[in-house]
Design a protein around this motif. Structure first.
Motif, short mmCIF file in Angstrom:
data_model
loop_
_atom_site.label_atom_id
_atom_site.label_comp_id
_atom_site.label_asym_id
_atom_site.label_seq_id
_atom_site.Cartn_x
_atom_site.Cartn_y
_atom_site.Cartn_z
N ILE A 22 0.28 -0.76 -10.86
CA ILE A 22 -0.35 -2.05 -11.14
C ILE A 22 0.37 -3.17 -10.40
N GLY A 23 1.70 -3.12 -10.40
CA GLY A 23 2.47 -4.15 -9.69
C GLY A 23 2.20 -4.14 -8.19
N CYS A 24 2.13 -2.96 -7.59
CA CYS A 24 1.84 -2.86 -6.16
C CYS A 24 0.43 -3.36 -5.85
N ALA A 25 -0.53 -3.03 -6.72
CA ALA A 25 -1.89 -3.52 -6.52
C ALA A 25 -1.95 -5.04 -6.61
N ALA A 26 -1.20 -5.62 -7.56
CA ALA A 26 -1.16 -7.07 -7.69
C ALA A 26 -0.53 -7.71 -6.46
N SER A 27 0.55 -7.12 -5.96
CA SER A 27 1.20 -7.64 -4.75
C SER A 27 0.27 -7.55 -3.55
N HIS A 28 -0.47 -6.45 -3.46
CA HIS A 28 -1.41 -6.29 -2.34
C HIS A 28 -2.54 -7.31 -2.43
N ALA A 29 -3.05 -7.52 -3.64
CA ALA A 29 -4.12 -8.51 -3.82
C ALA A 29 -3.64 -9.90 -3.45
N SER A 30 -2.42 -10.23 -3.85
CA SER A 30 -1.87 -11.54 -3.51
C SER A 30 -1.69 -11.69 -2.01
N ALA A 31 -1.22 -10.62 -1.35
CA ALA A 31 -1.02 -10.68 0.09
C ALA A 31 -2.34 -10.85 0.83
N MET A 32 -3.36 -10.11 0.39
CA MET A 32 -4.66 -10.22 1.05
C MET A 32 -5.28 -11.59 0.80
N GLN A 33 -5.09 -12.14 -0.39
CA GLN A 33 -5.62 -13.47 -0.70
C GLN A 33 -4.94 -14.52 0.17
N SER A 34 -3.62 -14.39 0.33
CA SER A 34 -2.89 -15.34 1.16
C SER A 34 -3.32 -15.24 2.62
N ARG A 35 -3.55 -14.02 3.07
CA ARG A 35 -3.99 -13.82 4.45
C ARG A 35 -5.38 -14.43 4.67
N ALA A 36 -6.27 -14.25 3.67
CA ALA A 36 -7.61 -14.82 3.78
C ALA A 36 -7.56 -16.33 3.82
N SER A 37 -6.68 -16.93 2.99
CA SER A 37 -6.56 -18.38 2.96
C SER A 37 -6.00 -18.90 4.28
N TYR A 38 -5.03 -18.14 4.84
CA TYR A 38 -4.42 -18.57 6.10
C TYR A 38 -5.41 -18.50 7.26
N THR A 69 0.83 -1.21 0.00
CA THR A 69 0.00 0.00 0.00
C THR A 69 0.86 1.26 0.00
N LEU A 70 1.88 1.28 0.84
CA LEU A 70 2.78 2.44 0.90
C LEU A 70 3.53 2.60 -0.42
N ASN A 71 4.00 1.49 -0.97
CA ASN A 71 4.69 1.56 -2.26
C ASN A 71 3.74 2.01 -3.37
N GLY A 72 2.47 1.60 -3.27
CA GLY A 72 1.49 2.04 -4.25
C GLY A 72 1.25 3.53 -4.21
N PHE A 73 1.26 4.11 -3.00
CA PHE A 73 1.12 5.56 -2.89
C PHE A 73 2.29 6.25 -3.57
N ALA A 74 3.51 5.73 -3.36
CA ALA A 74 4.67 6.30 -4.01
C ALA A 74 4.59 6.15 -5.53
N ALA A 75 4.04 5.02 -5.99
CA ALA A 75 3.88 4.82 -7.43
C ALA A 75 2.93 5.85 -8.03
N CYS A 76 1.84 6.12 -7.34
CA CYS A 76 0.91 7.15 -7.82
C CYS A 76 1.58 8.52 -7.85
#
Length: 243
Positions: free
Chosen positions: A225-241, A195-202
């Protein structure tokens, strides 16, 4: 020199984006839709910037899109993005883009093309190597050092006046927080870091528009886009865990 650097950063951002997208194969349809929406917004920004600029700005944007498209094609052809190496460097790429902003020259697309070509060749070469920083203390020290570099960039920008300085200082503050989080918590907070990296990207997108640099603009969009993809992957992994 700095136009060549912008071209190189554009390639690195695209490769990091491809790696992050490939690593998110298991995310939900809703999060995939968000990624498509971010991409569509980026395309709209590119078109609006090109339509409102001069002929030189349009040429710069065409060259930047060519660099990005070439990097994506090479990644897909030679499978460079199958071994993630740059997807963890979103913040560093954004910091380098912000540092190059005062020196950006939008009327040098040839230099950007040369820099992008050299960077793409370097990424293709490094992708054949096998190395990783496995020492936690060394990785933490590197993140502290990167936070220090971001602080220097923010301090230098803060000495100037204007909206551009405010954007750069805000972005470097986010990057400092991101690197400190990585240094202190390691990989425990991937959602916050992305999220922080995404703010810097914007912010890179904003300074690319302000500076009239097509390479910086495309770099920021690819990082977002890359930061959003990383965030989505992290949230998906957290939900699965959590299940």
């Amino acid at each position: 020199m700095f136009d060549a650097l912008d071209g190189a950063l554009c390639v690195l951002a695209v490769v990091a984006m491809m790696e992050a997208l490939r690593a998110t194969g298991g995310i939900s349809a809703a999060r995939r839709r968000v990624l498509w929406e971010i991409g569509a917004m980026g395309a709209g920004i590119v078109l609006a910037h090109a339509a409102s600029g001069s002929a030189t700005a349009v040429l710069s944007m065409i060259v930047a899109l060519g660099i990005a498209g070439g990097a994506a094609a090479v990644c897909a052809r030679f499978r460079i993005d199958r071994a993630p190496r740059l997807s963890c460097l979103h913040g560093m790429i954004a910091a380098a883009a912000l540092a190059s902003t005062p020196f950006a020259k939008p009327d040098e697309p040839v230099a950007a093309l040369i820099g992008g070509s050299v960077a793409l060749a370097g990424v293709a070469l490094v992708s054949r190597l096998r190395f990783a920083v496995r020492d936690a203390s060394l990785a933490s020290s590197l993140h502290f050092a990167c936070a220090g570099v971001c602080a220097v960039i923010g301090y230098a920008a803060g000495r100037e006046a204007g909206a551009l300085a405010v954007v750069i200082v805000s972005a470097t503050a986010a990057l400092i927080s991101s690197h400190l989080t990585m240094a202190l918590a390691g990989p425990a907070w991937p959602g916050l870091v992305s999220t922080l990296n995404g703010f810097a990207a914007c912010s890179v997108v904003a300074v690319g528009i302000f500076a009239g640099s097509g390479a910086l603009l495309v770099t920021g969009i690819a990082l977002a886009i890359g930061c959003a993809a990383s965030h989505a992957s992290a949230m998906q992994s957290r939900a699965s865990y959590s299940k």
